[in-house]
Design an enzyme around this catalytic site. Structure first.
Site, PDB file in Angstrom:
ATOM      1  N   TYR A  80       0.804  -1.221   0.000  1.00 28.43           N
ATOM      2  CA  TYR A  80       0.000   0.000   0.000  1.00 28.43           C
ATOM      3  C   TYR A  80       0.839   1.275   0.000  1.00 28.43           C
ATOM      4  O   TYR A  80       0.311   2.348   0.307  1.00 28.43           O
ATOM      5  CB  TYR A  80      -0.943  -0.007   1.201  1.00 28.43           C
ATOM      6  N   TYR A 153      -3.233  -7.064   4.761  1.00 32.36           N
ATOM      7  CA  TYR A 153      -2.190  -7.678   3.935  1.00 32.36           C
ATOM      8  C   TYR A 153      -0.828  -7.676   4.632  1.00 32.36           C
ATOM      9  O   TYR A 153      -0.103  -8.680   4.580  1.00 32.36           O
ATOM     10  CB  TYR A 153      -2.102  -6.976   2.580  1.00 32.36           C
ATOM     11  N   HIS A 342     -12.834  -4.179  10.375  1.00 28.49           N
ATOM     12  CA  HIS A 342     -11.496  -4.515   9.913  1.00 28.49           C
ATOM     13  C   HIS A 342     -10.454  -3.457  10.308  1.00 28.49           C
ATOM     14  O   HIS A 342     -10.517  -2.314   9.859  1.00 28.49           O
ATOM     15  CB  HIS A 342     -11.525  -4.675   8.388  1.00 28.49           C
TER      16      HIS A 342
END
Length: 631
Positions: A80, A153, A342
């Site tokens: 990211y 991730y 999340h």
């Protein structure tokens, strides 16, 4: 600075004492901030770190201003853009560096300033993580101890790296990102599937925005300080593309055309939706554990009740412990289960909302915990971080933190709540009920599932601008539909606490060869507000396992065991426990077209009449994890 002794704070069980242990005052109402460190730091930008195959990965290195000696390292690997961490003065990289850790923030292979091809998540992530740890340990500023950190991730790459057992990988904090997959037989979380059904909300934007397969290797001789400018010019990132109208695109048939219609760059989405479960691709390319992996690294696992990772994180916690190669690794597994969506638990306030539901003061000094964890494992500071219970979890409804040594809790009494009705459980206005008394001879409940008119998503583990808000949302708009079966207890005279795994056992039939069944556990408040607690879905063809497809006959009755993950929720007196049953939850999940075909390459559908049986012969029921003496 006051550092939290979090293990010792928990047994007190009081929010005020917990906050005091976190160094905040009871009058404070906002989130617990990252603690200020005592060190400044310098940043070395975009150091190119060589991998075993010659590809170089770009890493920013944050060096704290500590005089003399070698230092431990916190490694954050991300697709990211590591550069985002540079300007986040209140971010993780700055925090760890200011507390005396070297921080290495690295772009994943093929992303931003790193060379190679990005092919998530296996690709080369495990090897790249291993090689990066080795490179760090060999640097003159390293004390040889490396801890990995990150959420989603950046947690998945930790799980991918762990089984390789690098001797210098000393510990890790994987948050909301397990890489378990085939080891637990469910092909979930990373793949974007649940119960064999594609999770649109998890997969579509991710593959469009992040999952781009991209290759760039600069010519020899390019100065390092020019790499960022060159990449900005050549890198075909989705930021240069128009955001798709997902609200329209989710209706695309066939499904395999959706990325082309979105104008996506090359990615693995087509492989994702067309590969059969059990194909070696899931291990070789997706990086799923196959059950043979062993672990040598202590880990602090963190997840949340309203996240698609929660059951996988629990499984990962137990898997790491049970498959550890050393006593230190086996005893060094800890788990936190938070009440959030999340990666959002650090945002908890004195009045925490998860979706629309107020769950009280759910704050916890996560940053203090992370620092104490790394202080213990990487600096050798005996701060008590591993002295207490292995599991910390938040019980919603009671709105308090609890502790345990193992998960599931040994005191759980798994209790059957049977689906009952007179054959008209359709909508909240029907006659469906939940009872601990098994049914006798009762008629079936039936509804029509039309893929052209699916049940709209209302709350759950993922939120989107084109779907629904994440978390707990009032179910009123779906519980008035005739294609939603609703079963409720009477208002509870005494409270019931459910803490642990939840399973729905449904005996179903259908006019179609294949269809989906969705289920939601709901907490109904005295005023009628109905908040989803947990939910799931199962494609009927996978009722005998995800590597085997079996079809239904019109006159058949079939048992479906639907895993609703886990929760900890207290249903207070006056509340009702409710179960919803339907066949769609769209657009969070793809629609089953009911043909028995591949689904992903079809444009026609079949309207199905689906039925749920509840009789002495076919006693559909919920298996609920009741804590004795819950009131």
């Amino acid at each position: 600075m006051l550092r939290l002794s979090w293990i010792r704070a928990f047994p007190l069980g009081l929010a005020g004492l917990l906050m005091a242990g976190c160094g905040i005052q009871a009058s404070d109402s906002g989130p617990i901030a990252r603690p200020d460190g005592e060190y400044g730091f310098r940043l070395e930008k975009s150091r190119m770190v060589p991998m075993r195959d010659g590809v170089r990965l770009a890493a920013d290195i944050y060096f704290p201003d500590v005089e003399g000696g070698k230092l431990p390292t916190v490694l954050i690997r991300t697709p990211y853009n590591k550069n985002r961490l540079r300007d986040e003065a209140d971010g993780d990289a700055h925090m760890f560096a200011s507390h005396g850790f070297v921080v290495v923030a690295q772009d994943s292979r093929g992303k931003f300033e790193s060379e190679g091809i990005f092919s998530p998540p296996a690709g080369k992530e495990a090897e790249d993580g291993y090689d990066t740890v080795g490179w760090i340990a060999a640097q003159p500023w390293s004390n040889g101890k490396v801890g990995m950190h990150g959420c989603s991730y950046p947690a998945e790459v930790q799980a991918a790296t762990a089984p390789l057992k690098h001797p210098n990988l000393t510990t890790m904090i994987p948050r909301n990102g397990p890489m378990i997959g085939a080891a637990n037989g469910r092909y979930r979380y990373w793949s974007g599937f649940k119960g064999g059904v594609l999770d649109f909300a998890a997969s579509l934007p991710w593959y469009f925005e992040t999952g781009v397969k991209y290759s760039f290797k600069p010519p020899a001789g390019i100065p390092e300080d020019e790499l960022a400018r060159i990449r900005e010019f050549y890198d075909p990132t989705p930021s240069k593309l128009a955001e798709p109208d997902w609200e329209k695109l989710v209706w695309t048939l066939p499904l395999v055309d959706i990325m082309n219609k979105a104008g996506a760059l090359p990615n693995d989405f087509l492989e994702l939706v067309t590969r059969d479960f059990g194909d070696p691709w899931w291990h070789d390319t997706m990086g799923y554990y196959d059950g043979t992996e062993t672990i040598s690294v202590p880990a602090l696992h963190v997840s949340s009740w309203y996240d698609i990772s929660v059951d996988e994180s629990i499984f990962e916690f137990n898997y790491f412990r049970e498959n550890a190669t050393t006593d230190a690794a086996a005893n060094g597994q800890f788990l936190i289960l938070a009440p959030s969506t999340h990666c959002r638990y650090e945002e908890a306030t004195a009045r925490t909302l998860v979706g629309d539901r107020d769950i009280g003061d759910a704050r916890l000094d996560y940053y203090g915990i992370y620092l104490a964890w790394f202080d213990y494992w990487l600096k050798g500071i005996d701060n008590g971080v591993v002295d207490g219970p292995k599991v910390r979890y938040y019980t919603m409804g009671r709105n308090e933190w609890r502790s345990a040594e193992v998960w599931p809790l040994p005191e759980v009494e798994y209790t059957n709540y049977y689906l009952r009705s007179g054959g008209n459980a359709n909508s909240r206005y029907g006659d469906g009920r939940l009872s601990t008394e098994p049914p006798g001879d009762e008629p079936v409940d039936s509804f029509v599932y039309d893929p052209a008119n699916p049940v709209p998503s209302t709350g759950g583990p993922r939120g989107t601008d084109w779907g629904t808000k994440a978390g707990a949302v009032d179910q009123g708009r779906v519980e008035v539909r005739g294609d939603v079966l609703v079963y409720s207890t009477p208002p509870l005279e005494t409270g019931i606490e459910l803490t642990g795994p939840i399973t729905a056992v449904l005996y179903v039939s259908s006019s179609a060869k294949d269809t989906d069944f969705t289920v939601k556990l709901v907490d109904v408040y005295p005023d009628g507000t109905a908040y989803n607690v947990q939910g799931s879905v199962l494609r009927a063809r996978y009722r005998e396992g995800f590597t085997r497809k079996v079809w239904m006959e019109p006159d058949g009755v079939y048992e479906l065991r639907i895993d609703l993950d886990a929760t900890s929720n207290y249903f207070a007196p006056g509340h009702r426990i409710r179960l919803q049953v339907s066949s769609s939850d769209f657009p969070l999940y793809e629609r089953n077209l009911n043909t028995g075909g591949n689904n992903y390459d079809e444009v026609e559908w079949v309207i199905a009449e689906n039925s749920v049986h509840h009789s002495a012969e076919h006693p559909s029921h919920l298996i609920l994890p009741v804590i004795p003496g819950g009131d």
